[in-house]
Motif scaffolding. Structure first.
Motif, PDB file in Angstrom:
ATOM      1  N   HIS A  18      12.789  -8.488  13.789  1.00 12.75           N
ATOM      2  CA  HIS A  18      12.567  -8.862  15.186  1.00 12.75           C
ATOM      3  C   HIS A  18      12.788  -7.670  16.112  1.00 12.75           C
ATOM      4  CE1 HIS A  18      12.389 -11.468  18.704  1.00 12.75           C
ATOM      5  NE2 HIS A  18      13.556 -10.975  19.110  1.00 12.75           N
ATOM      6  N   CYS A  19      13.826  -6.884  15.839  1.00 14.44           N
ATOM      7  CA  CYS A  19      14.085  -5.688  16.635  1.00 14.44           C
ATOM      8  C   CYS A  19      12.953  -4.685  16.498  1.00 14.44           C
ATOM      9  CB  CYS A  19      15.410  -5.051  16.222  1.00 14.44           C
ATOM     10  SG  CYS A  19      16.886  -6.009  16.694  1.00 14.44           S
ATOM     11  N   HIS A  20      12.515  -4.439  15.276  1.00 15.43           N
ATOM     12  CA  HIS A  20      11.436  -3.475  15.057  1.00 15.43           C
ATOM     13  C   HIS A  20      10.152  -3.908  15.749  1.00 15.43           C
ATOM     14  CE1 HIS A  20      13.279  -1.498  11.188  1.00 15.43           C
ATOM     15  NE2 HIS A  20      14.037  -1.362  12.262  1.00 15.43           N
ATOM     16  N   GLN A  21       9.840  -5.197  15.685  1.00 16.60           N
ATOM     17  CA  GLN A  21       8.639  -5.697  16.344  1.00 16.60           C
ATOM     18  C   GLN A  21       8.751  -5.622  17.864  1.00 16.60           C
ATOM     19  OE1 GLN A  21       7.999  -9.645  14.812  1.00 16.60           O
ATOM     20  NE2 GLN A  21       7.586  -8.932  12.736  1.00 16.60           N
ATOM     21  N   MET A  30      12.292   2.304  21.621  1.00 15.55           N
ATOM     22  CA  MET A  30      11.171   3.197  21.349  1.00 15.55           C
ATOM     23  C   MET A  30      10.187   3.219  22.515  1.00 15.55           C
ATOM     24  SD  MET A  30      10.424   2.314  17.332  1.00 15.55           S
ATOM     25  CE  MET A  30      10.659   0.544  17.506  1.00 15.55           C
ATOM     26  N   LYS A  31       9.582   4.345  22.723  1.00  8.45           N
ATOM     27  CA  LYS A  31       8.563   4.490  23.748  1.00  8.45           C
ATOM     28  C   LYS A  31       7.192   4.587  23.092  1.00  8.45           C
ATOM     29  CE  LYS A  31      11.667   6.847  26.994  1.00  8.45           C
ATOM     30  NZ  LYS A  31      11.906   8.075  27.808  1.00  8.45           N
ATOM     31  N   GLU A  32       6.294   3.732  23.526  1.00 11.80           N
ATOM     32  CA  GLU A  32       4.934   3.710  22.992  1.00 11.80           C
ATOM     33  C   GLU A  32       4.939   3.563  21.476  1.00 11.80           C
ATOM     34  OE1 GLU A  32       3.000   7.198  24.420  1.00 11.80           O
ATOM     35  OE2 GLU A  32       2.974   6.511  26.512  1.00 11.80           O
ATOM     36  N   ASN A  33       5.883   2.766  20.978  1.00 15.42           N
ATOM     37  CA  ASN A  33       5.987   2.447  19.553  1.00 15.42           C
ATOM     38  C   ASN A  33       6.282   3.660  18.677  1.00 15.42           C
ATOM     39  OD1 ASN A  33       6.009   0.215  17.800  1.00 15.42           O
ATOM     40  ND2 ASN A  33       4.022   0.772  16.951  1.00 15.42           N
ATOM     41  N   ASN A  34       6.803   4.725  19.271  1.00 15.49           N
ATOM     42  CA  ASN A  34       7.168   5.928  18.519  1.00 15.49           C
ATOM     43  C   ASN A  34       8.620   5.802  18.075  1.00 15.49           C
ATOM     44  OD1 ASN A  34       7.642   8.452  17.480  1.00 15.49           O
ATOM     45  ND2 ASN A  34       7.324   9.554  19.394  1.00 15.49           N
ATOM     46  N   ASP A  35       8.833   5.680  16.762  1.00 19.73           N
ATOM     47  CA  ASP A  35      10.194   5.469  16.254  1.00 19.73           C
ATOM     48  C   ASP A  35      10.842   6.747  15.742  1.00 19.73           C
ATOM     49  OD1 ASP A  35       8.771   5.861  13.913  1.00 19.73           O
ATOM     50  OD2 ASP A  35       9.813   4.292  12.802  1.00 19.73           O
ATOM     51  N   SER A  36      10.358   7.905  16.168  1.00 22.99           N
ATOM     52  CA  SER A  36      10.934   9.174  15.739  1.00 22.99           C
ATOM     53  C   SER A  36      12.318   9.360  16.358  1.00 22.99           C
ATOM     54  CB  SER A  36      10.038  10.343  16.147  1.00 22.99           C
ATOM     55  OG  SER A  36       8.789  10.267  15.487  1.00 22.99           O
ATOM     56  N   LEU A  37      13.294   9.668  15.512  1.00 22.28           N
ATOM     57  CA  LEU A  37      14.667   9.900  15.962  1.00 22.28           C
ATOM     58  C   LEU A  37      15.180  11.215  15.404  1.00 22.28           C
ATOM     59  CD1 LEU A  37      16.313   6.383  15.393  1.00 22.28           C
ATOM     60  CD2 LEU A  37      15.435   7.314  17.538  1.00 22.28           C
ATOM     61  N   SER A  38      16.152  11.792  16.086  1.00 21.86           N
ATOM     62  CA  SER A  38      16.822  12.989  15.593  1.00 21.86           C
ATOM     63  C   SER A  38      18.330  12.780  15.532  1.00 21.86           C
ATOM     64  CB  SER A  38      16.501  14.196  16.494  1.00 21.86           C
ATOM     65  OG  SER A  38      16.873  13.935  17.838  1.00 21.86           O
ATOM     66  N   ARG A  47      12.613   3.326  11.888  1.00 20.89           N
ATOM     67  CA  ARG A  47      12.380   2.071  11.177  1.00 20.89           C
ATOM     68  C   ARG A  47      12.647   2.243   9.686  1.00 20.89           C
ATOM     69  NH1 ARG A  47       7.616   1.524  14.677  1.00 20.89           N
ATOM     70  NH2 ARG A  47       7.764  -0.332  16.010  1.00 20.89           N
ATOM     71  N   SER A  48      12.141   3.321   9.099  1.00 23.13           N
ATOM     72  CA  SER A  48      12.329   3.549   7.666  1.00 23.13           C
ATOM     73  C   SER A  48      13.806   3.783   7.339  1.00 23.13           C
ATOM     74  CB  SER A  48      11.494   4.745   7.201  1.00 23.13           C
ATOM     75  OG  SER A  48      10.107   4.476   7.313  1.00 23.13           O
ATOM     76  N   ALA A  49      14.517   4.462   8.223  1.00 27.49           N
ATOM     77  CA  ALA A  49      15.953   4.678   8.007  1.00 27.49           C
ATOM     78  C   ALA A  49      16.701   3.344   8.055  1.00 27.49           C
ATOM     79  CB  ALA A  49      16.508   5.646   9.043  1.00 27.49           C
ATOM     80  N   ASP A  50      16.295   2.442   8.952  1.00 24.75           N
ATOM     81  CA  ASP A  50      16.890   1.103   8.998  1.00 24.75           C
ATOM     82  C   ASP A  50      16.655   0.354   7.691  1.00 24.75           C
ATOM     83  OD1 ASP A  50      17.932   1.391  11.516  1.00 24.75           O
ATOM     84  OD2 ASP A  50      16.442   0.140  12.529  1.00 24.75           O
TER      85      ASP A  50
END
Length: 367
Positions: free
Chosen positions: A189-192, A226-234, A257-260
């Motif tokens: 739900h969070c990812h969506q 996320m902004k504009e569905n960009n899930d890139s994190l550092s 998302r993949s890290a989650d």
């Protein structure tokens, strides 16, 4: 005696709530299902170590009840004893700074209160405000603003999954499937909703009922919008036991998302086995195992559960299932209907054996 914050101004937070998302349908898993790994040969032959007590400087968070490091002077934004704000009496919770049990003096209802500096609290609850309502995610009940602090009230809980797994050592597959479905549903739900959780672990899920059948994601303060569905994190923050290989290997951005999903794999393994998939008392050795994806699955874990674990704990982020896809895995149906379980297992193999009494202490390795 209890402290009273002066000039307390009650403000009800109008938390928008949307209708529940339609439940995901559990579908059958075929050999061609996306990225489902069923090959047995990728499991390392090395014996899986038991969790043991770690030195205090290994980076593992202490277990519940362990002494917590004191906050630097000046960082506490409220008294440590009971206090009263608005219609609520607030009582400190042991080992949880800035978190209180809150008793409504008018209705007698009990909730939980988190205290934030007034100038920062809107940023802290931003994720709660954006996220549509979900039955497996804790919602804000009320917000009260004081002179210097904001008091944010949440639904009461009945203990967390961290403590529950420690007390049970490990769960049977039927119970694990029921609880893990709720955990995954909250993450999906969070990812969506364009939210990545980041520091995802068992401790962040709490029981909503005394019977311990209903789970809720308790904390969103560390989540990322996320902004504009960009899930890139550092961001490199997180519990060492749950950290994914790409976070250790890369100096740049990674998929949140993949890290989650990797963290979900660690959680599922821990529910079924009673220990973390990656462990070593030496942090460098621990991170080396995570980078290599070196773990083993005990024989008592069913083939479908093995399949799901391996579909989550994959070194390559793009090969992992998404949170939404996890909910479609056939393990949930098989675990809920033991009579329809894998035919190559005997009835004895379906039973989860007790942890030996002389097994190493696992307490200090749960985050």
């Amino acid at each position: 005696m209890f402290a009273v914050e002066m000039s307390v101004c009650p403000v009800l937070a109008s938390v928008p709530r949307e209708s529940r998302l339609r439940a995901l349908r559990v579908a059958a898993c075929t050999s061609s299902s996306k990225r489902l790994e069923t090959v047995e040969s990728d499991e390392p032959p090395a014996k899986c170590p038991r969790l043991t007590d770690s030195p205090t400087d290994t980076g593992f968070l202490p277990s519940p009840g362990s002494p917590q490091p004191s906050s630097p002077r000046g960082t506490n934004c409220h008294p440590q004893g009971p206090l009263c704000t608005g219609n609520f009496l607030l009582m400190p919770i042991r080992d949880r700074q800035l978190v209180y049990r809150a008793l409504n003096l008018l209705t007698g209802a009990e909730v939980q209160c988190k205290v934030f500096p007034l100038k920062h609290y809107q940023k802290k609850i931003e994720t709660y405000m954006q996220l549509p309502w979900h039955r497996n995610i804790t919602g804000i009940v009320e917000v009260i603003q004081g002179d210097s602090n904001a008091y944010v009230f949440f639904e009461k809980d009945y203990g967390d999954m961290h403590s529950y797994v420690r007390s049970c050592k490990r769960l049977g597959e039927e119970e694990a499937a029921r609880l893990f479905r709720q955990i995954t549903g909250a993450v999906s739900h969070c990812h969506q909703s364009s939210i990545v959780l980041g520091d995802l672990k068992l401790r962040k899920f709490v029981f909503a009922d005394k019977e311990r059948t209903q789970l809720r994601l308790e904390s969103l303060e560390d989540a990322h919008i996320m902004k504009e569905n960009n899930d890139s994190l550092s961001d490199k923050h997180g519990c060492p036991a749950y950290v994914s290989p790409e976070i250790l290997n890369t100096t740049g951005a990674y998929s949140g998302r993949s890290a989650d999903v990797w963290s979900l794999g660690v959680m599922l393994y821990t529910l079924l086995v009673g220990r973390y998939p990656f462990h070593d008392s030496d942090p460098s050795a621990l991170f080396s195992k995570i980078r290599r994806g070196q773990y083993c699955i005990p024989d008592h874990v069913s083939p479908k559960a093995r399949c799901l674990i391996r579909s989550l704990l994959r070194k390559e982020p793009s090969e992992r299932l998404t949170a939404e896809e996890i909910l479609l895995h056939p393990w949930f149906e098989a675990a809920s209907n033991p009579g329809c379980a894998d035919q190559d297992l005997s009835s004895n193999d379906q039973l989860v054996p007790d942890v030996p009494q002389n097994s190493d202490n696992i307490d200090s390795f749960f985050c």
